[in-house]
Scaffold this motif. Structure first.
Motif, PDB file in Angstrom:
ATOM      1  N   GLU A  45     -28.543   3.598-108.094  1.00 45.03           N
ATOM      2  CA  GLU A  45     -29.458   4.650-107.914  1.00 45.03           C
ATOM      3  C   GLU A  45     -30.905   4.446-108.126  1.00 45.03           C
ATOM      4  O   GLU A  45     -31.133   4.647-108.779  1.00 45.03           O
ATOM      5  N   ASP A  46     -32.111   3.128-107.480  1.00 44.44           N
ATOM      6  CA  ASP A  46     -33.569   3.315-107.906  1.00 44.44           C
ATOM      7  C   ASP A  46     -34.383   4.332-108.057  1.00 44.44           C
ATOM      8  O   ASP A  46     -35.615   3.889-107.703  1.00 44.44           O
ATOM      9  N   ASP A  99     -26.010   3.618-104.104  1.00 33.09           N
ATOM     10  CA  ASP A  99     -27.489   2.894-103.406  1.00 33.09           C
ATOM     11  C   ASP A  99     -27.694   1.395-102.630  1.00 33.09           C
ATOM     12  O   ASP A  99     -26.669   1.109-103.308  1.00 33.09           O
ATOM     13  N   GLY A 102     -29.974  -0.439-100.990  1.00 37.75           N
ATOM     14  CA  GLY A 102     -31.433  -0.963-101.320  1.00 37.75           C
ATOM     15  C   GLY A 102     -31.531  -0.930-102.372  1.00 37.75           C
ATOM     16  O   GLY A 102     -32.049  -0.010-102.825  1.00 37.75           O
ATOM     17  N   LYS A 145     -29.556   9.808 -96.680  1.00 40.53           N
ATOM     18  CA  LYS A 145     -30.562   9.828 -97.403  1.00 40.53           C
ATOM     19  C   LYS A 145     -31.012  10.518 -96.176  1.00 40.53           C
ATOM     20  O   LYS A 145     -31.931   9.592 -94.664  1.00 40.53           O
TER      21      LYS A 145
HETATM   22 CA    CA Z   1     -32.833   2.512-103.271  1.00 41.48          CA
END
Ligand code: CA
Length: 219
Positions: A7-8, A51, A53, A101
């Motif tokens: 997860e970024d 995630d 992206g 999300k």
């Molecule tokens: Ca992301």
């Protein structure tokens, strides 16, 4: 249970690590595709939260790599991409579940429990061995119907063994499942906790297999 979180988004990542810590999961958190592939190659995880992206590519690439290697780890995709096509790509790509999300942390925890139950070949929410019953959702252990109070690590060790009844797990496997990469573990930690569990639940609840590890009997 050891989980890899990819997860970024820092706020979401912090929230997930903290929330899952309540269930005593050991969560390793990476923020891009490259680190995810490195972590997956270097460690044994029992659950992957992914995630899509990511700054250096798509989580779908990580998923493809995992499945191509024959790794059948449960994968939950956590993403803001919420079109039908995205869901289809994720699930057809080998993911087991999909959460959009913004999401509720409690829902994430419930889904992790449900998916890991299935991954361990179990449909009942309760774990049993002999007269010991463990409820992962309520975090309760009882022996012959009487509740027994285990410490958090004792609970996690017993659950790890009870998820794989009849199978011998080495000390290293139990450690890997309980502790993330940033946690220091004393060499006798597992023995100390197993001693604690036996004191509370009876000597026979966990068997020592000499020079190999520990196991619990199948129910
Ligand atoms: Ca992301």
């Amino acid at each position: 249970m050891r989980i890899l979180l990819v997860e970024d988004d820092k706020i979401i990542g912090d929230g997930v690590v903290e929330g899952l810590g309540l269930d005593d999961y050991a969560v390793d958190w990476v923020e891009n595709k490259r680190s995810a592939l490195t972590a997956l190659a270097a460690n044994t995880y029992e659950f992957l939260i992914l995630d899509l992206g990511l700054p250096d590519g798509s989580g779908l690439d990580v998923l493809r790599d995992v499945r191509q290697k024959g790794n059948d780890i449960p994968v939950l995709i956590l993403t803001a991409y919420d079109t039908i096509q995205d869901k289809v790509k994720g699930l057809d790509g080998g993911a087991d579940d999909y959460l959009i999300k913004p999401f509720d942390l409690d829902e994430l925890r419930v889904r992790i429990r449900a998916l890991s139950r299935r991954a361990n070949g179990r449909s009942s929410p309760l774990l049993k061995t002999g007269d010991v019953t463990l409820d992962p959702a309520k975090r309760l252990v009882s022996r012959a119907g009487t509740p027994v109070n285990l410490g958090p690590k004792e609970f996690a060790i017993l659950q790890t063994l009870m998820e794989k009844p009849g199978r011998v797990l080495s000390k290293a496997q139990i450690e890997d499942s309980l502790y993330g990469w940033d946690m220091e573990v004393e060499s006798n930690t597992i023995e100390v906790h197993i001693h604690g569990i036996r004191k509370k639940l009876g000597k026979d609840c966990i068997q020592t297999v000499r020079h190999v590890g520990y196991k619990v009997e199948e129910a």
